[in-house]
Design a protein around this motif. Structure first.
Motif, short mmCIF file in Angstrom:
data_model
loop_
_atom_site.label_atom_id
_atom_site.label_comp_id
_atom_site.label_asym_id
_atom_site.label_seq_id
_atom_site.Cartn_x
_atom_site.Cartn_y
_atom_site.Cartn_z
N GLU A 188 0.83 -1.21 0.00
CA GLU A 188 0.00 0.00 0.00
C GLU A 188 0.86 1.26 0.00
OE1 GLU A 188 -3.21 0.44 -0.49
OE2 GLU A 188 -3.24 -1.71 -0.89
N LYS A 189 1.99 1.22 0.69
CA LYS A 189 2.90 2.37 0.69
C LYS A 189 3.45 2.61 -0.72
CE LYS A 189 5.42 3.70 4.09
NZ LYS A 189 6.46 3.86 5.12
N VAL A 190 3.76 1.52 -1.41
CA VAL A 190 4.26 1.65 -2.79
C VAL A 190 3.18 2.26 -3.68
CG1 VAL A 190 5.13 0.42 -4.81
CG2 VAL A 190 5.87 -0.27 -2.53
N PHE A 191 1.97 1.76 -3.57
CA PHE A 191 0.86 2.27 -4.39
C PHE A 191 0.56 3.74 -4.07
CE2 PHE A 191 -0.93 -2.26 -4.93
CZ PHE A 191 -0.36 -2.38 -6.19
N SER A 192 0.77 4.14 -2.83
CA SER A 192 0.48 5.53 -2.45
C SER A 192 1.60 6.48 -2.84
CB SER A 192 0.24 5.61 -0.93
OG SER A 192 1.44 5.37 -0.22
N GLY A 193 2.74 5.91 -3.30
CA GLY A 193 3.86 6.75 -3.72
C GLY A 193 4.80 7.14 -2.60
N ASN A 194 4.61 6.58 -1.42
CA ASN A 194 5.44 6.96 -0.28
C ASN A 194 6.75 6.18 -0.21
OD1 ASN A 194 3.65 8.90 0.73
ND2 ASN A 194 2.41 7.31 1.71
N GLY A 195 6.76 4.97 -0.72
CA GLY A 195 7.97 4.17 -0.67
C GLY A 195 8.23 3.61 0.71
N LEU A 196 9.23 2.73 0.79
CA LEU A 196 9.54 2.04 2.04
C LEU A 196 10.75 2.66 2.71
CD1 LEU A 196 9.22 -1.73 0.96
CD2 LEU A 196 7.42 -0.12 1.62
#
Length: 325
Positions: free
Chosen positions: A12-20
């Motif tokens: 979900e972080k990847v999809f939101s554009g926030n990255g890990l």
């Protein structure tokens, strides 16, 4: 369930554009083997969302083979090792054009010119430029290059010739590199990538897994790739070459191969992630599983010193799993 939840949260972080974060990426890289299918499925969903169903198919041409001055311990083309591999110098532009035409007819989207040397001499570089010009004029396929270390003027010339992407692999983690090569440094490789990017070339970089590195070192390489954020990542799986120091190296478990491809996809959602040398010999399915675990590219029809699947066989494999060649 806790691990599955963590994987989905990372997705979900990847999809939101926030990255890990570094810590999240490290935890993801070390999930238990029993959760690898969940990791692979989520990586595949990221691939399809950012890149669609298309598989990037590339062919290589090893235009100058063997007698390289560098001592990379995995390489059958190094002058330091007696591997019995044939040698030849740069071919004529006409010979390369014919092979590029064949690659295009077989469905390759890109054609990479590779030369086994530390760096091109001015004379050899001009010969390569003539080859590129001929391919541009007569074939019309996307040209990529892997010519070793570059200087600024050479990188700019490749850009003017409409070379799309420059390949220069990191090979392994920085902490492992001195065990793999002593004739140049990790920083030398990073510098060539910077020169290529500054000239406006897209980057292709990656490495070889199965060199005897630890999982932590594979993670180290992964994070360096994430920092660079290349347009293409190429991951080779070692095929031990008789006569090299790594000829008796043991094979990596399939789980470790899936693990690195999947996590790279979480960190580089938009990049082409390509299964390169060794897939036919190290993977029972020639890459089907990895193409559904984060990868979205292959090299077909052989590698620098070894053969590979025919283009038709790879195309059928891609279509069999519902993807597009």
């Amino acid at each position: 369930m806790k691990v599955q939840k963590f994987i989905k949260e990372c997705q979900e972080k990847v999809f939101s554009g926030n990255g890990l974060s570094f810590e999240e990426a490290h935890e993801l890289f070390n999930i238990p083997d029993e959760n690898l299918k969940d990791l692979a499925q989520c990586a595949n969903e990221i691939t399809r969302d950012f890149n669609g169903q298309k598989v990037d198919v590339e062919q290589l041409n090893n235009i100058k083979k063997n007698a390289c001055s560098e001592d990379c311990t995995f390489c059958g083309q190094s002058a330091f090792f007696d591997t019995g591999i044939e040698t030849y110098q740069l071919p004529s532009p006409e010979e390369v054009v014919l092979k590029a035409e064949k690659a295009k007819q077989e469905g390759a989207e890109s054609y990479c010119l590779v030369a086994a040397w530390r760096e091109p001499s001015p004379k050899d570089f001009e010969k390569v430029c003539k080859i590129i010009s001929q391919i541009n004029n007569k074939v019309g396929i996307s040209v990529e290059c892997s010519l070793g270390f570059l200087i600024k003027e050479q990188a700019e010339k490749l850009k003017k010739l409409n070379v799309k992407r420059y390949n220069h692999n990191l090979e392994t983690a920085k902490s492992k590199f001195s065990e793999i090569c002593t004739t140049h440094t990790y920083e030398d490789r990073l510098n060539t990538l910077k020169i290529a990017r500054d000239a406006g070339l897209e980057l292709c970089t990656g490495g070889i897994i199965g060199l005897g590195e630890t999982r932590e070192q594979r993670f180290e390489l992964t994070m360096e790739l994430a920092r660079i954020y290349p347009e293409e990542v190429t991951i080779n799986i070692l095929v031990p070459v008789p006569g090299t120091p790594l000829e008796l190296q043991t094979q990596l478990p399939n789980s470790e191969i899936v693990r690195i491809f999947a996590v790279i996809r979480f960190l580089l959602p938009e990049s082409v992630i390509k299964i390169s040398g060794g897939r036919e010999l190290n993977l029972e399915d020639s890459g089907e599983e990895l193409l559904q675990s984060g990868a979205n590219g292959i090299i077909t029809s052989g590698y620098l010193t070894m053969g590979g699947n025919e283009a038709k066989k790879d195309r059928e494999m891609i279509e069999k799993i519902g993807l597009k060649a």
